[in-house]
Design an enzyme around this catalytic site. Structure first.
Site, PDB file in Angstrom:
ATOM      1  N   SER A 157       0.869  -1.179   0.000  1.00  0.00           N
ATOM      2  CA  SER A 157       0.000   0.000   0.000  1.00  0.00           C
ATOM      3  C   SER A 157       0.900   1.221   0.000  1.00  0.00           C
ATOM      4  CB  SER A 157      -0.858  -0.014   1.269  1.00  0.00           C
ATOM      5  OG  SER A 157      -1.417   1.262   1.504  1.00  0.00           O
ATOM      6  N   TYR A 170      -2.962  -1.141  10.524  1.00  0.00           N
ATOM      7  CA  TYR A 170      -2.873  -1.323   9.060  1.00  0.00           C
ATOM      8  C   TYR A 170      -1.536  -0.787   8.536  1.00  0.00           C
ATOM      9  CZ  TYR A 170      -4.227  -1.104   4.119  1.00  0.00           C
ATOM     10  OH  TYR A 170      -4.286  -1.274   2.751  1.00  0.00           O
TER      11      TYR A 170
HETATM   12  P1  NAD Z   1     -11.445  -6.062  -0.252  1.00  0.00           P
HETATM   13  O1  NAD Z   1     -12.049  -5.926   1.088  1.00  0.00           O
HETATM   14  O2  NAD Z   1     -12.312  -5.952  -1.451  1.00  0.00           O
HETATM   15  O3  NAD Z   1     -10.652  -7.431  -0.378  1.00  0.00           O
HETATM   16  C1  NAD Z   1      -9.953  -8.027   0.674  1.00  0.00           C
HETATM   17  C2  NAD Z   1      -9.845  -9.507   0.392  1.00  0.00           C
HETATM   18  O4  NAD Z   1      -9.137 -10.128   1.458  1.00  0.00           O
HETATM   19  C3  NAD Z   1     -11.210 -10.187   0.284  1.00  0.00           C
HETATM   20  O5  NAD Z   1     -11.208 -11.031  -0.850  1.00  0.00           O
HETATM   21  C4  NAD Z   1     -11.300 -11.006   1.561  1.00  0.00           C
HETATM   22  O6  NAD Z   1     -12.038 -12.186   1.394  1.00  0.00           O
HETATM   23  C5  NAD Z   1      -9.831 -11.322   1.799  1.00  0.00           C
HETATM   24  N1  NAD Z   1      -9.567 -11.702   3.172  1.00  0.00           N
HETATM   25  C6  NAD Z   1      -9.885 -11.029   4.314  1.00  0.00           C
HETATM   26  N2  NAD Z   1      -9.514 -11.748   5.393  1.00  0.00           N
HETATM   27  C7  NAD Z   1      -8.968 -12.902   4.932  1.00  0.00           C
HETATM   28  C8  NAD Z   1      -8.389 -14.042   5.537  1.00  0.00           C
HETATM   29  N3  NAD Z   1      -8.322 -14.142   6.884  1.00  0.00           N
HETATM   30  N4  NAD Z   1      -7.929 -15.027   4.744  1.00  0.00           N
HETATM   31  C9  NAD Z   1      -8.018 -14.945   3.387  1.00  0.00           C
HETATM   32  N5  NAD Z   1      -8.538 -13.894   2.761  1.00  0.00           N
HETATM   33  C10 NAD Z   1      -9.004 -12.873   3.522  1.00  0.00           C
HETATM   34  O7  NAD Z   1     -10.291  -4.971  -0.300  1.00  0.00           O
HETATM   35  P2  NAD Z   1      -9.203  -4.622  -1.436  1.00  0.00           P
HETATM   36  O8  NAD Z   1      -9.166  -3.159  -1.503  1.00  0.00           O
HETATM   37  O9  NAD Z   1      -9.434  -5.399  -2.649  1.00  0.00           O
HETATM   38  O10 NAD Z   1      -7.860  -5.091  -0.708  1.00  0.00           O
HETATM   39  C11 NAD Z   1      -6.973  -6.030  -1.263  1.00  0.00           C
HETATM   40  C12 NAD Z   1      -5.552  -5.697  -0.825  1.00  0.00           C
HETATM   41  O11 NAD Z   1      -5.172  -4.439  -1.382  1.00  0.00           O
HETATM   42  C13 NAD Z   1      -5.367  -5.568   0.678  1.00  0.00           C
HETATM   43  O12 NAD Z   1      -4.135  -6.144   1.061  1.00  0.00           O
HETATM   44  C14 NAD Z   1      -5.345  -4.068   0.903  1.00  0.00           C
HETATM   45  O13 NAD Z   1      -4.611  -3.720   2.048  1.00  0.00           O
HETATM   46  C15 NAD Z   1      -4.634  -3.634  -0.373  1.00  0.00           C
HETATM   47  N6  NAD Z   1      -4.822  -2.222  -0.700  1.00  0.00           N
HETATM   48  C16 NAD Z   1      -6.059  -1.734  -1.059  1.00  0.00           C
HETATM   49  C17 NAD Z   1      -6.189  -0.388  -1.380  1.00  0.00           C
HETATM   50  C18 NAD Z   1      -7.487   0.213  -1.832  1.00  0.00           C
HETATM   51  O14 NAD Z   1      -7.554   1.438  -1.981  1.00  0.00           O
HETATM   52  N7  NAD Z   1      -8.520  -0.561  -2.074  1.00  0.00           N
HETATM   53  C19 NAD Z   1      -5.076   0.449  -1.306  1.00  0.00           C
HETATM   54  C20 NAD Z   1      -3.850  -0.070  -0.913  1.00  0.00           C
HETATM   55  C21 NAD Z   1      -3.736  -1.407  -0.611  1.00  0.00           C
END
Ligand code: NAD
Length: 272
Positions: A157, A170
């Site tokens: 991130s 986080y």
């Molecule tokens: P999201 O909530 O749509 O997806 C998160 C995913 O993680 C889901 O598929 C969920 O089922 C899975 N998950 C949660 N707990 C779990 C567990 N215990 N075991 C297995 N899977 C699990 O959110 P996202 O935005 O798609 O996030 C995905 C990644 O991207 C994360 O690591 C997040 O930190 C990172 N990220 C997202 C953003 C953003 O702006 N959306 C920015 C920077 C980083």
């Protein structure tokens, strides 16, 4: 028109995308599959969402399988890797994507909130990366399939770099992912295993919907993004394909920020 299969960049490769059932992970799973990879779509609880991603990939002519595991639990991760080996023989690409937020001001944050986020976002990435690396080393090189013996992509991130008040669990997890990624890259390079991170900025997914609920919130968010738009999961999917492909064969140990310029400190643009 889809590209002919011979020009697909991940043909004959097996990929695992943790948290592939939603958001960025779903976007990455679809992008990898469109380039010919057979994709295992991991989910923790949302079997229906994972099945929907599998269905979309298959409808587009790709190959995908849903696989359950809570990545913070070692026994689940071991079982998931056994299942992948049984069904596909080996693995070539791991996208360590699962991640959660559980926000609170430091003064109010409970140990449970801290441990839950570190457990999924950091320990989960360690467990999956260790099992993927063990499989890559066991199988050895397959130069006819890919120049690297294996590829690990960690979803970090912008908050591996930018402190984030109210989200200490986080931000700490993503700072940890940076050192996990770099140290693994250093340790695994002699095995020809490449390890890199993607550092997304604001991508429109369920994890941050509360920051985009109202037009005013969206406007506030855009002040942090010089490029002037919120990202889409496909923006990250395209980066993941490149990092997984032989086009990036000389790239290891980096975080590739895909953030519309969020890490350019936009507050300094006219106030430095
Ligand atoms: P999201 O909530 O749509 O997806 C998160 C995913 O993680 C889901 O598929 C969920 O089922 C899975 N998950 C949660 N707990 C779990 C567990 N215990 N075991 C297995 N899977 C699990 O959110 P996202 O935005 O798609 O996030 C995905 C990644 O991207 C994360 O690591 C997040 O930190 C990172 N990220 C997202 C953003 C953003 O702006 N959306 C920015 C920077 C980083």
């Amino acid at each position: 028109m889809p590209a002919p299969s011979s020009s697909k960049r991940l043909q004959n490769q097996v990929a695992l995308v943790t948290g592939g059932s939603s958001g960025i992970g779903a976007g990455v799973a679809k992008s990898l599959a469109a380039e010919g990879a057979r994709v295992f779509v991991n989910y923790s609880r949302s079997a229906n969402d994972a099945a929907e991603v599998v269905r979309e990939i298959e409808q587009a002519g790709g190959q995908a399988t849903a696989v359950q595991a809570d990545v913070s639990r070692e026994e689940d991760v071991l079982r998931m890797f056994d299942q992948i080996r049984e069904q596909a023989g080996t693995l070539h690409i791991l996208v360590n994507n699962s991640g959660i937020q559980d926000d609170a001001p430091l003064l109010d944050m409970t140990l449970e909130q801290w441990q839950k986020v570190i457990g999924v976002n950091l320990t989960g990435q360690f467990l999956c990366a260790r099992e993927a690396a063990r499989e890559f080393v066991r199988r050895g090189p397959q130069p006819e399939i890919s120049k690297a013996t294996g590829k690990i992509i960690c979803m970090s991130s912008v908050h591996e770099l930018i402190p984030w008040a109210g989200h200490v669990n986080y931000a700490t997890s993503k700072g940890g992912v940076m050192q996990l990624m770099k140290t693994m890259a250093q340790e695994l390079a002699p095995h020809r295993i490449r390890v890199n991170s993607i550092g997304p900025g604001a991508i429109a997914t369920p994890i941050n919907h509360s920051a985009r609920d109202t037009p005013q919130e969206e406007k506030n968010l855009l002040t942090l993004i010089p490029y002037g738009r919120v990202g889409e999961p496909a923006d990250i999917g395209h980066v993941a394909v490149w990092l997984a492909s032989d086009e990036s064969d000389y790239v290891t140990g980096i975080t590739l920020f895909a953030d519309g310029g969020m890490t350019l400190y936009p507050g300094f643009a006219d106030n430095g």
